[in-house]
Design an enzyme around this catalytic site. Structure first.
Site, short mmCIF file in Angstrom:
data_model
loop_
_atom_site.label_atom_id
_atom_site.label_comp_id
_atom_site.label_asym_id
_atom_site.label_seq_id
_atom_site.Cartn_x
_atom_site.Cartn_y
_atom_site.Cartn_z
N THR A 11 0.88 -1.18 0.00
CA THR A 11 0.00 0.00 0.00
C THR A 11 0.92 1.23 0.00
OG1 THR A 11 -1.60 -1.19 1.36
CG2 THR A 11 -1.89 1.18 1.17
N LYS A 67 -7.91 0.84 -2.62
CA LYS A 67 -7.42 0.42 -1.30
C LYS A 67 -7.46 1.60 -0.31
CE LYS A 67 -5.03 -1.50 2.02
NZ LYS A 67 -5.60 -2.50 2.89
N LYS A 101 -0.52 5.86 8.13
CA LYS A 101 0.12 5.96 6.81
C LYS A 101 -0.93 5.98 5.70
CE LYS A 101 1.15 2.34 4.64
NZ LYS A 101 1.50 1.20 3.81
P1 NAD Z 1 6.12 -5.32 7.56
O1 NAD Z 1 6.82 -4.09 8.00
O2 NAD Z 1 5.83 -6.39 8.55
O3 NAD Z 1 6.94 -6.03 6.35
C1 NAD Z 1 7.68 -5.34 5.38
C2 NAD Z 1 8.89 -6.20 5.00
O4 NAD Z 1 9.60 -5.52 3.96
C3 NAD Z 1 9.86 -6.43 6.14
O5 NAD Z 1 10.21 -7.80 6.25
C4 NAD Z 1 11.07 -5.59 5.75
O6 NAD Z 1 12.29 -6.13 6.22
C5 NAD Z 1 10.99 -5.64 4.24
N1 NAD Z 1 11.70 -4.52 3.61
C6 NAD Z 1 11.66 -3.21 3.96
N2 NAD Z 1 12.44 -2.49 3.13
C7 NAD Z 1 12.99 -3.37 2.26
C8 NAD Z 1 13.90 -3.22 1.16
N3 NAD Z 1 14.37 -2.03 0.80
N4 NAD Z 1 14.24 -4.35 0.49
C9 NAD Z 1 13.75 -5.56 0.83
N5 NAD Z 1 12.89 -5.75 1.86
C10 NAD Z 1 12.52 -4.66 2.55
O7 NAD Z 1 4.77 -4.81 6.86
P2 NAD Z 1 3.44 -5.67 6.59
O8 NAD Z 1 2.52 -5.59 7.77
O9 NAD Z 1 3.81 -6.98 6.02
O10 NAD Z 1 2.75 -4.74 5.46
C11 NAD Z 1 3.25 -4.71 4.14
C12 NAD Z 1 2.33 -3.82 3.31
O11 NAD Z 1 1.00 -4.39 3.33
C13 NAD Z 1 2.20 -2.38 3.82
O12 NAD Z 1 2.14 -1.52 2.72
C14 NAD Z 1 0.87 -2.40 4.58
O13 NAD Z 1 0.26 -1.12 4.61
C15 NAD Z 1 0.07 -3.39 3.75
N6 NAD Z 1 -1.01 -4.09 4.49
C16 NAD Z 1 -0.78 -4.56 5.75
C17 NAD Z 1 -1.81 -5.21 6.43
C18 NAD Z 1 -1.58 -5.74 7.83
O14 NAD Z 1 -2.57 -6.13 8.48
N7 NAD Z 1 -0.34 -5.80 8.31
C19 NAD Z 1 -3.06 -5.37 5.81
C20 NAD Z 1 -3.24 -4.91 4.51
C21 NAD Z 1 -2.20 -4.27 3.85
#
Ligand code: NAD
Length: 367
Positions: free
Chosen positions: A150, A227, A306
């Site tokens: 997102t 979204k 965010k």
């Molecule tokens: P998170 O922070 O748990 O995971 C993100 C991952 O990306 C981490 O493992 C991090 O190490 C990795 N990362 C960060 N920068 C990086 C880079 N430069 N290169 C490689 N890897 C990198 O986040 P999440 O909860 O998994 O959410 C991910 C996305 O999904 C976000 O945009 C969030 O808004 C969206 N989302 C989350 C949820 C939820 O319930 N958590 C629900 C719907 C959508």
């Protein structure tokens, strides 16, 4: 390659039956059938689990692999530990950069925090674009990039345009709803922005392995607009339910009685029925909301903050008035930067407002 990863990979190699797992491609490596996944966080690790187990279980070809990458070694180690023993005969590879993933895989899924990380992974040094530019010969099979992050829709559109300029590659935005529970169960909903219907159709089989619904919302960026419009409403409705539940319980109404009334009346919504923010409100139902576990798990307040900022940014581009959105965003900004609340489910607004209950500035003399 990171040292811990190397160790784990070596032990996977010893247990694997002939499949050569290595970070560099073997001469027979089939890039066209290999999938890459970047971003193994809370959501990504569950989505990658589904994609890996469902595709690799059905494909014993030793030249086909599943390639993973994350900026944090622990995320890679966690994924390797969980999956190497479950599927010991499948080729699970790690790449030390997004460029490395692109050199090995023709279908790449990314699940990253937000806009800066997507820019970095796709277009900055060592990114997917670099990997694509270095491809040559039969390895240069057509590439499909599916970004599930997102992020700012404008950044997504610009990134896709830059990637597509490389030729023989397409990119779609496919943000999700359904949370970590939906990611683990493989029941996510994908909102897809793709200029080309054909590209959407190419992505559908992969999305079907991670979710139960994929809707083509139109051109690139439109998946993200859908979204963030949904999350604008979700943030507003959560605060509405919070105030209503606080009003009722402050007057002595049991939370579950009030929730039962709202959920059979006109105020019913997801925040009241499934993710009610008042502890005990869903007692006796099939739902087990984060409010009953001191708001652990669920959708973090900082992520809601965010998404609301993204929604307000997109609204202002078209001059859309958002009075409720601005108020909601200011509340989630405060929660999302508070150490006690930022990582808790966004229903934690109930707990934060409860702390202010009875304060003089909110009290009015009874007439
Ligand atoms: P998170 O922070 O748990 O995971 C993100 C991952 O990306 C981490 O493992 C991090 O190490 C990795 N990362 C960060 N920068 C990086 C880079 N430069 N290169 C490689 N890897 C990198 O986040 P999440 O909860 O998994 O959410 C991910 C996305 O999904 C976000 O945009 C969030 O808004 C969206 N989302 C989350 C949820 C939820 O319930 N958590 C629900 C719907 C959508």
């Amino acid at each position: 390659m990171l040292p811990t990863t190397r160790l784990l990979l070596q032990s996977t190699l010893r247990r694997s039956s002939g499949a050569a797992a290595s970070a560099s491609a073997s001469s027979q490596h089939d890039r066209a059938k290999t999938i890459g996944f970047i971003g193994l966080g809370a959501m990504g690790k569950e989505m990658a689990n589904n994609l890996f187990s469902k595709t690799m279980a059905a494909n014993p070809d030793p030249n086909v692999a599943f390639v993973i990458h994350d900026a944090f070694e622990q995320s890679i180690t966690r994924f390797l530990t969980a999956n190497s023993s479950l599927h010991p005969n499948r080729r699970l590879m790690t790449a030390s950069s997004p460029a490395g993933v692109a050199s090995l895989a023709s279908t790449i899924v990314t699940m990253l925090p937000s806009s800066p990380e997507v820019k970095s992974v796709y277009t900055e040094e060592g990114g997917i674009l670099t990997g694509l530019q270095n491809l040559s010969g039969p390895a240069a099979s057509k590439t499909l990039c599916i970004d599930c992050t997102t992020l700012d829709p404008l950044v997504a559109v610009q990134t896709a345009a830059t990637i597509k300029e490389e030729g023989n590659v397409d990119m779609i935005d496919a943000p999700v709803s359904g949370g970590v529970v939906g990611a683990a169960a493989g029941t996510l909903s994908f909102m897809v922005g793709s200029d080309s219907v054909e590209t959407f159709k190419q992505a559908e089989p992969y999305l079907a392995l991670m979710g139960s619904r994929a809707i083509h919302c139109g051109k690139n960026g439109n998946g993200l607009i859908a979204k963030i419009a949904n999350n604008l409403l979700l943030g507003i409705s959560m605060l509405g339910v919070t105030e209503a539940m606080l009003l009722g319980t402050a007057h002595g109404l049991p939370a579950n009685v009030l929730a039962g009334i709202i959920n059979t009346s006109t105020g019913k919504c997801w925040a009241s029925e499934v993710n009610n923010p008042a502890p005990g409100a869903l007692k006796g139902t099939n739902y087990s909301p984060p409010a009953d576990r001191d708001y652990q798990g669920g959708f973090a307040a900082r992520l809601m903050s965010k998404d609301l900022k993204l929604a307000l940014g997109a609204a202002s581009l078209e001059g859309v008035p958002t009075p409720l959105g601005q108020l909601t965003s200011s509340i989630y900004e405060a929660l999302g930067t508070n150490d006690e609340f930022k990582d808790k489910d966004f229903g934690v607004a109930f707990k934060a407002l409860s702390a202010a209950l009875g304060r003089e500035e909110f009290r009015q003399e009874r007439k």
